[in-house]
Design a protein around this motif. Structure first.
Motif, PDB file in Angstrom:
ATOM      1  N   LEU A   1      38.595  45.215  33.189  1.00 56.74           N
ATOM      2  CA  LEU A   1      38.130  45.408  31.823  1.00 56.74           C
ATOM      3  C   LEU A   1      39.239  46.089  31.041  1.00 56.74           C
ATOM      4  O   LEU A   1      39.739  47.137  31.444  1.00 56.74           O
ATOM      5  CB  LEU A   1      36.871  46.270  31.792  1.00 56.74           C
ATOM      6  CG  LEU A   1      35.571  45.575  32.143  1.00 56.74           C
ATOM      7  CD1 LEU A   1      34.422  46.570  32.119  1.00 56.74           C
ATOM      8  CD2 LEU A   1      35.288  44.423  31.201  1.00 56.74           C
ATOM      9  N   ASP A   2      39.630  45.476  29.934  1.00 54.17           N
ATOM     10  CA  ASP A   2      40.683  46.017  29.083  1.00 54.17           C
ATOM     11  C   ASP A   2      40.091  46.249  27.703  1.00 54.17           C
ATOM     12  O   ASP A   2      39.843  45.301  26.968  1.00 54.17           O
ATOM     13  CB  ASP A   2      41.865  45.039  29.023  1.00 54.17           C
ATOM     14  CG  ASP A   2      43.043  45.600  28.259  1.00 54.17           C
ATOM     15  OD1 ASP A   2      43.109  46.831  28.075  1.00 54.17           O
ATOM     16  OD2 ASP A   2      43.913  44.795  27.848  1.00 54.17           O
ATOM     17  N   HIS A   3      39.827  47.505  27.366  1.00 58.76           N
ATOM     18  CA  HIS A   3      39.180  47.877  26.113  1.00 58.76           C
ATOM     19  C   HIS A   3      37.869  47.126  25.928  1.00 58.76           C
ATOM     20  O   HIS A   3      37.564  46.613  24.853  1.00 58.76           O
ATOM     21  CB  HIS A   3      40.110  47.629  24.920  1.00 58.76           C
ATOM     22  CG  HIS A   3      41.387  48.397  24.990  1.00 58.76           C
ATOM     23  ND1 HIS A   3      41.440  49.764  24.911  1.00 58.76           N
ATOM     24  CD2 HIS A   3      42.672  47.995  25.163  1.00 58.76           C
ATOM     25  CE1 HIS A   3      42.691  50.173  25.014  1.00 58.76           C
ATOM     26  NE2 HIS A   3      43.466  49.119  25.179  1.00 58.76           N
ATOM     27  N   GLY A   4      37.097  47.045  27.006  1.00 57.31           N
ATOM     28  CA  GLY A   4      35.790  46.405  26.957  1.00 57.31           C
ATOM     29  C   GLY A   4      35.803  44.893  27.099  1.00 57.31           C
ATOM     30  O   GLY A   4      34.753  44.268  27.114  1.00 57.31           O
ATOM     31  N   LEU A   5      36.984  44.295  27.207  1.00 54.30           N
ATOM     32  CA  LEU A   5      37.090  42.846  27.362  1.00 54.30           C
ATOM     33  C   LEU A   5      37.567  42.518  28.776  1.00 54.30           C
ATOM     34  O   LEU A   5      38.460  43.165  29.305  1.00 54.30           O
ATOM     35  CB  LEU A   5      38.067  42.254  26.342  1.00 54.30           C
ATOM     36  CG  LEU A   5      37.696  42.429  24.867  1.00 54.30           C
ATOM     37  CD1 LEU A   5      38.832  41.959  23.983  1.00 54.30           C
ATOM     38  CD2 LEU A   5      36.417  41.677  24.551  1.00 54.30           C
ATOM     39  N   PHE A   6      36.973  41.477  29.362  1.00 54.04           N
ATOM     40  CA  PHE A   6      37.352  41.053  30.701  1.00 54.04           C
ATOM     41  C   PHE A   6      38.679  40.304  30.659  1.00 54.04           C
ATOM     42  O   PHE A   6      38.890  39.445  29.819  1.00 54.04           O
ATOM     43  CB  PHE A   6      36.269  40.142  31.293  1.00 54.04           C
ATOM     44  CG  PHE A   6      36.633  39.607  32.646  1.00 54.04           C
ATOM     45  CD1 PHE A   6      36.550  40.422  33.766  1.00 54.04           C
ATOM     46  CD2 PHE A   6      37.076  38.310  32.812  1.00 54.04           C
ATOM     47  CE1 PHE A   6      36.889  39.951  35.019  1.00 54.04           C
ATOM     48  CE2 PHE A   6      37.418  37.822  34.063  1.00 54.04           C
ATOM     49  CZ  PHE A   6      37.317  38.643  35.164  1.00 54.04           C
ATOM     50  N   ALA A   7      39.584  40.652  31.562  1.00 53.40           N
ATOM     51  CA  ALA A   7      40.865  39.951  31.684  1.00 53.40           C
ATOM     52  C   ALA A   7      41.041  39.525  33.135  1.00 53.40           C
ATOM     53  O   ALA A   7      40.878  40.339  34.049  1.00 53.40           O
ATOM     54  CB  ALA A   7      42.014  40.867  31.251  1.00 53.40           C
ATOM     55  N   LYS A   8      41.343  38.240  33.339  1.00 51.13           N
ATOM     56  CA  LYS A   8      41.582  37.729  34.691  1.00 51.13           C
ATOM     57  C   LYS A   8      42.843  38.348  35.274  1.00 51.13           C
ATOM     58  O   LYS A   8      43.782  38.632  34.554  1.00 51.13           O
ATOM     59  CB  LYS A   8      41.767  36.206  34.625  1.00 51.13           C
ATOM     60  CG  LYS A   8      40.588  35.424  35.076  1.00 51.13           C
ATOM     61  CD  LYS A   8      40.892  33.952  35.038  1.00 51.13           C
ATOM     62  CE  LYS A   8      40.485  33.350  36.349  1.00 51.13           C
ATOM     63  NZ  LYS A   8      40.600  31.918  36.387  1.00 51.13           N
ATOM     64  N   SER A   9      42.863  38.515  36.584  1.00 52.66           N
ATOM     65  CA  SER A   9      44.058  39.042  37.245  1.00 52.66           C
ATOM     66  C   SER A   9      44.567  37.983  38.215  1.00 52.66           C
ATOM     67  O   SER A   9      44.122  37.923  39.346  1.00 52.66           O
ATOM     68  CB  SER A   9      43.756  40.362  37.955  1.00 52.66           C
ATOM     69  OG  SER A   9      42.647  40.220  38.811  1.00 52.66           O
ATOM     70  N   GLU A  10      45.488  37.157  37.735  1.00 56.02           N
ATOM     71  CA  GLU A  10      46.003  36.060  38.549  1.00 56.02           C
ATOM     72  C   GLU A  10      47.281  36.419  39.291  1.00 56.02           C
ATOM     73  O   GLU A  10      47.564  35.853  40.332  1.00 56.02           O
ATOM     74  CB  GLU A  10      46.241  34.830  37.673  1.00 56.02           C
ATOM     75  CG  GLU A  10      44.962  34.273  37.079  1.00 56.02           C
ATOM     76  CD  GLU A  10      45.199  33.132  36.113  1.00 56.02           C
ATOM     77  OE1 GLU A  10      46.372  32.868  35.763  1.00 56.02           O
ATOM     78  OE2 GLU A  10      44.216  32.513  35.712  1.00 56.02           O
ATOM     79  N   LYS A  11      48.073  37.341  38.749  1.00 53.86           N
ATOM     80  CA  LYS A  11      49.362  37.652  39.384  1.00 53.86           C
ATOM     81  C   LYS A  11      49.618  39.146  39.479  1.00 53.86           C
ATOM     82  O   LYS A  11      50.746  39.554  39.635  1.00 53.86           O
ATOM     83  CB  LYS A  11      50.502  37.007  38.583  1.00 53.86           C
ATOM     84  CG  LYS A  11      50.514  35.512  38.666  1.00 53.86           C
ATOM     85  CD  LYS A  11      51.730  34.947  37.981  1.00 53.86           C
ATOM     86  CE  LYS A  11      51.742  33.446  38.088  1.00 53.86           C
ATOM     87  NZ  LYS A  11      52.880  32.851  37.458  1.00 53.86           N
ATOM     88  N   VAL A  12      48.595  39.937  39.376  1.00 52.86           N
ATOM     89  CA  VAL A  12      48.798  41.389  39.406  1.00 52.86           C
ATOM     90  C   VAL A  12      47.797  42.020  40.356  1.00 52.86           C
ATOM     91  O   VAL A  12      46.832  41.396  40.769  1.00 52.86           O
ATOM     92  CB  VAL A  12      48.636  42.016  37.995  1.00 52.86           C
ATOM     93  CG1 VAL A  12      49.681  41.495  37.041  1.00 52.86           C
ATOM     94  CG2 VAL A  12      47.237  41.764  37.442  1.00 52.86           C
ATOM     95  N   THR A  13      48.055  43.285  40.685  1.00 50.01           N
ATOM     96  CA  THR A  13      47.015  44.070  41.342  1.00 50.01           C
ATOM     97  C   THR A  13      46.307  44.816  40.223  1.00 50.01           C
ATOM     98  O   THR A  13      46.952  45.280  39.283  1.00 50.01           O
ATOM     99  CB  THR A  13      47.606  45.063  42.363  1.00 50.01           C
ATOM    100  OG1 THR A  13      48.511  45.933  41.694  1.00 50.01           O
ATOM    101  CG2 THR A  13      48.296  44.349  43.500  1.00 50.01           C
ATOM    102  N   PRO A  14      44.986  44.920  40.277  1.00 54.17           N
ATOM    103  CA  PRO A  14      44.245  45.575  39.190  1.00 54.17           C
ATOM    104  C   PRO A  14      44.734  46.996  38.940  1.00 54.17           C
ATOM    105  O   PRO A  14      44.761  47.821  39.847  1.00 54.17           O
ATOM    106  CB  PRO A  14      42.798  45.555  39.682  1.00 54.17           C
ATOM    107  CG  PRO A  14      42.747  44.403  40.632  1.00 54.17           C
ATOM    108  CD  PRO A  14      44.098  44.364  41.290  1.00 54.17           C
ATOM    109  N   GLN A  15      45.168  47.264  37.710  1.00 59.34           N
ATOM    110  CA  GLN A  15      45.681  48.582  37.325  1.00 59.34           C
ATOM    111  C   GLN A  15      44.590  49.625  37.498  1.00 59.34           C
ATOM    112  O   GLN A  15      43.483  49.459  37.014  1.00 59.34           O
ATOM    113  CB  GLN A  15      46.155  48.539  35.868  1.00 59.34           C
ATOM    114  CG  GLN A  15      46.867  49.775  35.402  1.00 59.34           C
ATOM    115  CD  GLN A  15      48.257  49.900  35.998  1.00 59.34           C
ATOM    116  OE1 GLN A  15      48.835  48.948  36.460  1.00 59.34           O
ATOM    117  NE2 GLN A  15      48.785  51.105  35.979  1.00 59.34           N
TER     118      GLN A  15
END
Length: 124
Positions: free
Chosen positions: A32-46
Motif C-alpha cells: 500500500l502506497d499512500h492508501g493505493l495498492f501497488a504491485k511488486s513485480e521486481k522488488v522486495t516489499p519496502q
C-alpha cells in the motif's frame, strides 16, 4: 530484485517447496502506497519483515564475487564500500562491479549515490 533469481538463491539454503512458495507470495503480494495498492513485480516489499533478510541473501552473491576477486569490502544492507589502493583502481572496480550487479544480479546501480573516493572523506 529479480524474483526468479531470489528464489534460485534461496534454494541453496531452503529445501522446502512450501516455504519457497510462501516467500514468492510475499515477494509478489504488493504494497500500500499512500492508501493505493501497488504491485511488486521486481522488488522486495519496502518495510516488510522479510525484506532485509531477503536482500542480504540476494546480495550475498555480491559478497561471494568480491571475495572471489580478492577485494576488501564492507557491506551493510545494500550499501557497500570496496577498498582498493588508488583512484584509478577504484574507477575500474566500480565499472566491473556495476556490470556484475546489473547483468548478473539484475540490480540497477544508482549513479548519483555511487562514488569513488578516499575512505577518510566519504561517509558510509
Amino acid at each position: 530484485v529479480n524474483h526468479d533469481l531470489m528464489i534460485k538463491y534461496l534454494q541453496q539454503y531452503i529445501d522446502d517447496p512450501w516455504t519457497l512458495r510462501l516467500i514468492r507470495k510475499f515477494l509478489t503480494s504488493g504494497v500500500l502506497d499512500h492508501g493505493l495498492f501497488a504491485k511488486s513485480e521486481k522488488v522486495t516489499p519496502q518495510g516488510g519483515p522479510l525484506s532485509p533478510l531477503l536482500a542480504n541473501i540476494y546480495l550475498n552473491e555480491l559478497d561471494k564475487e568480491l571475495t572471489r576477486r580478492g577485494y576488501h569490502f564492507v557491506r551493510y544492507a545494500d550499501d557497500c564500500n570496496i577498498y582498493v589502493k588508488s583512484q584509478r583502481a577504484g574507477e575500474r572496480v566500480m565499472r566491473s562491479i556495476t556490470q556484475f550487479l546489473e547483468k548478473r544480479l539484475k540490480v540497477k546501480v544508482n549513479p548519483d549515490k555511487t562514488k569513488v573516493g578516499s575512505p577518510l572523506r566519504l561517509k558510509f
